[in-house]
Design an enzyme around this catalytic site. Structure first.
Site, PDB file in Angstrom:
ATOM      1  N   CYS A  70      39.467  26.694  56.234  1.00  0.00           N
ATOM      2  CA  CYS A  70      38.530  27.508  55.457  1.00  0.00           C
ATOM      3  C   CYS A  70      37.195  26.789  55.292  1.00  0.00           C
ATOM      4  O   CYS A  70      37.160  25.657  54.801  1.00  0.00           O
ATOM      5  CB  CYS A  70      39.125  27.822  54.081  1.00  0.00           C
ATOM      6  SG  CYS A  70      37.978  28.694  52.987  1.00  0.00           S
ATOM      7  N   CYS A  73      36.294  25.925  51.353  1.00  0.00           N
ATOM      8  CA  CYS A  73      37.034  24.947  50.561  1.00  0.00           C
ATOM      9  C   CYS A  73      36.268  23.617  50.543  1.00  0.00           C
ATOM     10  O   CYS A  73      35.438  23.353  51.424  1.00  0.00           O
ATOM     11  CB  CYS A  73      38.424  24.736  51.157  1.00  0.00           C
ATOM     12  SG  CYS A  73      39.591  26.074  50.828  1.00  0.00           S
ATOM     13  N   HIS A 116      41.184  27.796  46.590  1.00  0.00           N
ATOM     14  CA  HIS A 116      41.242  28.778  47.665  1.00  0.00           C
ATOM     15  C   HIS A 116      42.054  30.009  47.287  1.00  0.00           C
ATOM     16  O   HIS A 116      41.691  31.140  47.634  1.00  0.00           O
ATOM     17  CB  HIS A 116      41.834  28.139  48.922  1.00  0.00           C
ATOM     18  CG  HIS A 116      41.908  29.059  50.103  1.00  0.00           C
ATOM     19  ND1 HIS A 116      40.836  29.264  50.955  1.00  0.00           N
ATOM     20  CD2 HIS A 116      42.926  29.846  50.568  1.00  0.00           C
ATOM     21  CE1 HIS A 116      41.193  30.130  51.896  1.00  0.00           C
ATOM     22  NE2 HIS A 116      42.451  30.494  51.685  1.00  0.00           N
ATOM     23  N   ASN A 156      32.354  41.118  47.831  1.00  0.00           N
ATOM     24  CA  ASN A 156      33.338  41.930  48.537  1.00  0.00           C
ATOM     25  C   ASN A 156      34.675  41.225  48.373  1.00  0.00           C
ATOM     26  O   ASN A 156      34.786  40.043  48.707  1.00  0.00           O
ATOM     27  CB  ASN A 156      33.022  42.036  50.028  1.00  0.00           C
ATOM     28  CG  ASN A 156      31.696  42.703  50.288  1.00  0.00           C
ATOM     29  OD1 ASN A 156      31.265  43.554  49.534  1.00  0.00           O
ATOM     30  ND2 ASN A 156      31.024  42.294  51.364  1.00  0.00           N
ATOM     31  N   HIS A 167      38.641  32.954  50.815  1.00  0.00           N
ATOM     32  CA  HIS A 167      38.245  32.135  49.665  1.00  0.00           C
ATOM     33  C   HIS A 167      37.376  32.962  48.711  1.00  0.00           C
ATOM     34  O   HIS A 167      36.512  33.716  49.153  1.00  0.00           O
ATOM     35  CB  HIS A 167      37.456  30.923  50.159  1.00  0.00           C
ATOM     36  CG  HIS A 167      37.280  29.855  49.141  1.00  0.00           C
ATOM     37  ND1 HIS A 167      38.011  28.688  49.155  1.00  0.00           N
ATOM     38  CD2 HIS A 167      36.472  29.765  48.056  1.00  0.00           C
ATOM     39  CE1 HIS A 167      37.645  27.931  48.147  1.00  0.00           C
ATOM     40  NE2 HIS A 167      36.718  28.565  47.454  1.00  0.00           N
ATOM     41  N   HIS A 169      34.536  34.301  46.930  1.00  0.00           N
ATOM     42  CA  HIS A 169      33.097  34.075  47.085  1.00  0.00           C
ATOM     43  C   HIS A 169      32.363  35.405  47.052  1.00  0.00           C
ATOM     44  O   HIS A 169      32.960  36.479  47.181  1.00  0.00           O
ATOM     45  CB  HIS A 169      32.810  33.374  48.419  1.00  0.00           C
ATOM     46  CG  HIS A 169      32.983  34.257  49.630  1.00  0.00           C
ATOM     47  ND1 HIS A 169      34.220  34.660  50.091  1.00  0.00           N
ATOM     48  CD2 HIS A 169      32.071  34.838  50.457  1.00  0.00           C
ATOM     49  CE1 HIS A 169      34.067  35.432  51.160  1.00  0.00           C
ATOM     50  NE2 HIS A 169      32.773  35.568  51.398  1.00  0.00           N
ATOM     51  N   GLN A 171      28.038  37.042  47.802  1.00  0.00           N
ATOM     52  CA  GLN A 171      26.834  36.826  48.590  1.00  0.00           C
ATOM     53  C   GLN A 171      25.603  37.255  47.813  1.00  0.00           C
ATOM     54  O   GLN A 171      25.693  37.993  46.828  1.00  0.00           O
ATOM     55  CB  GLN A 171      26.913  37.613  49.906  1.00  0.00           C
ATOM     56  CG  GLN A 171      28.080  37.221  50.796  1.00  0.00           C
ATOM     57  CD  GLN A 171      28.111  38.021  52.090  1.00  0.00           C
ATOM     58  OE1 GLN A 171      27.202  37.941  52.908  1.00  0.00           O
ATOM     59  NE2 GLN A 171      29.159  38.806  52.259  1.00  0.00           N
TER      60      GLN A 171
END
Length: 349
Positions: A70, A73, A116, A156, A167, A169, A171
């Site tokens: 990933c 991470c 994660h 998303n 993971h 997250h 944007q």
């Protein structure tokens, strides 16, 4: 909050946001990275007036890597990721596969936690507040860049949404134009002002608060409600009671109340489809969480608010955007908004 800005091996910017003011962020990115080569192109659709971004370089971006590979991470034990540190609270960096870059905007990735297997809903209120502060800081700094017209922070969540990295997250897009949905809001707000003399978003909030059947959560400074003409099966809008154009204008009291309300909404979304009798247990609810902020040039009538919605309509059925929605941008909702609000109230923790 402590902010530390550094550079990745290819020159992209990386910013750490930490609750501990004493933490040191001096880890170096030792990957042999070539410079980012992205040449996104903006094209104006003459039939609609909408800007379309052409970003063919994104075809090569990482797609659902295994956990031990990933890129979000922390680095360690031979694994070198986009985050050189061995741990972090919140990290923001320039996307290596951006839709917008250089003179046509900027794209950033926001890592909510180093864990994660977690999700935003697993954060403590202090950690959620740190993410809010990071969104606010990036909004202020990106809006100050030449050519940036609007800043859009979003998440998303889930493979059904099209997420390519598991993971937790989000944007941030710094648009060099007014996004099409925002342009519609600008036009609607102007028309509402002409007809009623009032502000559209203040009136929408007042109507929702008066219609208890659509309110999901009500606080001292924020209200979460299902919109009257919701497009998605389960869609909630979260408004501060005081109209402001963007995240930078929130007061400390408004910032302090937000994490608890937002975390409760996310946790209710994850409980929506429990016990519906599907053949298999429902996975975590896929969703999009989107901050709507006013652009620089035409945002006087707009109001900061967050829109949270899922594409899932039952435990084992998705809302697909087919001919009517995708072809004509005319939505058909399978769930009555008042019923959606009632269900969201039922699944309170």
């Amino acid at each position: 909050m402590k902010t530390t800005t550094t550079k990745l091996a290819d020159g992209r910017e990386l910013i750490y946001y930490d609750l501990d003011d004493g933490v040191e962020r001096d880890a170096v990115d030792r990957r042999p990275l070539a410079p980012v080569e992205s040449r996104p192109e903006l094209r104006l659709d003459p039939a609609t007036g909408d800007w379309v971004t052409i970003a063919s370089h994104r075809q090569g971006r990482i797609h659902l890597p295994p956990t031990d590979a990933c890129p979000l991470c922390p680095s360690g034990d031979g694994h070198h990721s986009e985050i050189p540190a061995a741990d972090y609270d919140v990290a923001v960096f320039e996307n290596r596969f951006p839709s917008l870059a250089g003179p046509v905007g900027r794209c950033e990735v926001v890592c909510f936690t180093s864990e994660h297997g977690a999700s935003f809903a697993d954060l403590t209120e202090d950690r959620a507040r740190l993410v809010l502060d990071a969104w606010t800081d990036r909004t202020e700094r990106l809006m100050a860049l030449p050519g940036v017209e609007q800043v859009y922070c979003f998440e998303n969540r889930g493979a059904d949404i099209g997420v390519t990295l598991a993971h937790p997250h989000g944007q941030i897009y710094a648009f060099p134009f007014v996004a099409p949905r925002t342009a519609k809001m600008v036009a609607a707000a102007a028309s509402h002002r002409d007809v009623t003399g009032g502000n559209l978003f203040e009136d929408l909030l007042a109507q929702a608060r008066a219609a208890a059947s659509r309110v999901v959560l009500a606080g001292e400074h924020w209200t979460a409600f299902v919109p009257y003409a919701a497009r998605w099966p389960y869609e909630v809008h979260l408004y501060p009671h005081r109209r402001v154009p963007d995240l930078t204008r929130l007061t400390e009291a408004e910032r302090a109340e937000f994490p608890g309300m937002y975390l409760e909404l996310l946790r209710r979304f994850d409980r929506l489809f429990l016990g519906e009798g599907a053949t298999t247990p429902a996975p975590p609810t896929p969703y999009i969480s989107a901050w709507h902020q006013a652009p620089k040039s035409v945002g006087a009538e707009l109001a900061l608010h967050l829109e949270l919605f899922t594409v899932r309509r039952t435990a084992d059925k998705l809302k697909y955007l087919a001919g009517v929605e995708s072809g004509m941008d005319s939505f058909v909702n399978d769930v009555v908004p008042e019923a959606a609000a009632e269900r969201l109230r039922e699944v309170a923790s």
